[in-house]
Design an enzyme around this catalytic site. Structure first.
Site, PDB file in Angstrom:
ATOM      1  N   THR A  97       0.910  -1.142   0.000  1.00 27.09           N
ATOM      2  CA  THR A  97       0.000   0.000   0.000  1.00 27.09           C
ATOM      3  C   THR A  97       0.938   1.177   0.000  1.00 27.09           C
ATOM      4  OG1 THR A  97      -1.736  -1.090   1.289  1.00 27.09           O
ATOM      5  CG2 THR A  97      -1.635   1.285   1.477  1.00 27.09           C
ATOM      6  N   THR A 125      -0.725   0.773   6.648  1.00 26.39           N
ATOM      7  CA  THR A 125      -0.398  -0.284   5.682  1.00 26.39           C
ATOM      8  C   THR A 125      -0.307  -1.607   6.435  1.00 26.39           C
ATOM      9  OG1 THR A 125       1.388  -1.238   4.369  1.00 26.39           O
ATOM     10  CG2 THR A 125       2.012   0.546   5.870  1.00 26.39           C
ATOM     11  N   ARG A 133     -13.257  -8.171  -2.781  1.00 31.69           N
ATOM     12  CA  ARG A 133     -12.638  -7.885  -1.473  1.00 31.69           C
ATOM     13  C   ARG A 133     -12.057  -6.455  -1.451  1.00 31.69           C
ATOM     14  NH1 ARG A 133      -7.540  -6.010   0.560  1.00 31.69           N
ATOM     15  NH2 ARG A 133      -7.177  -6.900   2.601  1.00 31.69           N
ATOM     16  N   VAL A 134     -12.333  -5.750  -0.347  1.00 31.06           N
ATOM     17  CA  VAL A 134     -11.772  -4.412  -0.135  1.00 31.06           C
ATOM     18  C   VAL A 134     -11.079  -4.410   1.228  1.00 31.06           C
ATOM     19  CG1 VAL A 134     -12.313  -1.966   0.189  1.00 31.06           C
ATOM     20  CG2 VAL A 134     -13.548  -3.289  -1.549  1.00 31.06           C
ATOM     21  N   VAL A 161      -2.447  -5.786   7.049  1.00 27.86           N
ATOM     22  CA  VAL A 161      -3.478  -6.744   6.656  1.00 27.86           C
ATOM     23  C   VAL A 161      -4.836  -6.086   6.879  1.00 27.86           C
ATOM     24  CG1 VAL A 161      -4.267  -9.117   6.900  1.00 27.86           C
ATOM     25  CG2 VAL A 161      -1.971  -8.485   7.636  1.00 27.86           C
TER      26      VAL A 161
HETATM   27  N1  GLY Z   1      -3.745  -2.667   3.513  1.00 27.62           N
HETATM   28  C1  GLY Z   1      -4.104  -2.968   2.205  1.00 27.62           C
HETATM   29  C2  GLY Z   1      -5.175  -3.977   2.110  1.00 27.62           C
HETATM   30  O1  GLY Z   1      -5.371  -4.789   3.006  1.00 27.62           O
HETATM   31  O2  GLY Z   1      -5.821  -3.990   1.095  1.00 27.62           O
END
Ligand code: GLY
Length: 313
Positions: free
Chosen positions: A178, A229, A206-207, A231
């Protein structure tokens, strides 16, 4: 005395392995990080707005194939690219965000257009594309965004049946890619911007956290600007960016204490790996991470530049 100006950027946190990092790749990535932070700082130095500084910085990384945002974004399970981005301006708490975006060279500019030119905060997929069209955005062929590295990464992940990032021949394939920026302008405005391709092999639209105001991005004048940045599935549930701002607002923690508490507290305990950049209203910067590295750079209120990769630097 001149009011302080300051900027910090990140290009993703996670497992970044020295043993797999070639000197050439390292130098290329450091050069992009430096170009990014300088692009934003130039705007601040010309009395520009904090949000414009974050956009300029993020665009440099979106335009580089080395980072998971814009060109170089990771591939979905369907071998496509779906990008997310958000921006927030701390003066009136204005914000704009987009998710599931295809074909837009700089998703951060589309998020900014949502903030400035729509009645809404968050637009997704086809609706966001129609809005982009109405705003005169150009749509590029997917080939512009796709790199051979990302094709190999997807193939490896499909074989293993996972959606997160895994090691292959690159030093940072376990990085939660990211990019983001936070800035303080000479008018005291704080702004934050974040952009990503998400995670490799993602399915079903998925977002992650990056386009979610309060999770991936938050800015509030007089308090703090944050870009995260990591998970996304964890950062969303811990509303990381707004949690940090709330600690500063209510507990009166400074930016350093609040950042460390958030990254090494409940987030880490529940398995949320990653990092963040935070910048307070005095121009103090904090980089926090619970991973082995985070691509990052800053120019502080004294004008000193730093560009770093590993956690132990
Ligand atoms: N931090 C970026 C994502 O999980 O999409």
């Amino acid at each position: 005395m001149q009011p302080p100006i300051s900027i910090a950027i990140h290009g993703g946190a996670g497992t970044i392995l020295r043993s797999k990092m070639s000197e050439q790749l390292k130098q290329e990535m450091l050069a992009v990080l430096e170009a990014s932070v300088r692009a934003g700082y130039e705007i601040l130095q010309s009395n520009g707005d904090a949000a414009d500084a974050t956009i300029a910085a993020v665009k440099v990384m979106e335009n580089s194939p080395h980072f998971n945002a814009g060109k170089g974004s990771v591939l979905t399970h369907e071998e496509s690219i779906e990008m997310d981005a958000s921006i927030m301006h701390g003066k009136a708490l204005n914000a704009g965000a987009v998710a599931g975006i295809k074909g837009i060279k700089n998703p951060i500019e589309l998020a900014n257009a949502v903030m400035l030119n729509s009645d809404h905060v968050f637009l997704i997929a086809d609706g966001a594309h129609r809005f982009a069209d109405s705003q005169g955005f150009e749509f590029l062929d997917e080939e512009y965004f796709v790199t051979e590295r990302r094709r190999q990464q997807l193939q490896s992940m499909k074989e293993k049946g996972i959606f997160a990032l895994s090691e292959s021949k690159y030093p940072d394939d376990k990085k939660f890619g990211t990019v983001g920026a936070v800035a303080l302008d000479c008018f005291g405005n704080l702004a934050a911007a974040t952009s990503t391709g998400g995670v490799t092999n993602k399915k079903f639209g998925r977002v992650g956290d990056s386009p979610i105001i309060g999770a991936g991005t938050f800015a509030e004048n007089g308090n703090v600007a944050v870009s995260t940045t990591g998970v996304g599935e964890y950062f969303i549930r811990k509303t990381v960016a707004s949690d940090l701002a709330a600690r500063m607002r209510y507990l009166k923690e400074d930016v350093h204490v609040a950042s460390e508490q958030v990254i090494h507290g409940e987030l880490e305990a529940m398995g949320g790996e990653g990092g963040l950049i935070a910048l307070d209203s005095k121009g103090d910067i904090h980089f926090a991470m619970n991973s082995s590295g985070m691509y990052r750079a800053s120019i502080d209120a004294q004008g000193a530049i730093t560009v770093k990769i590993y956690a132990d630097e």
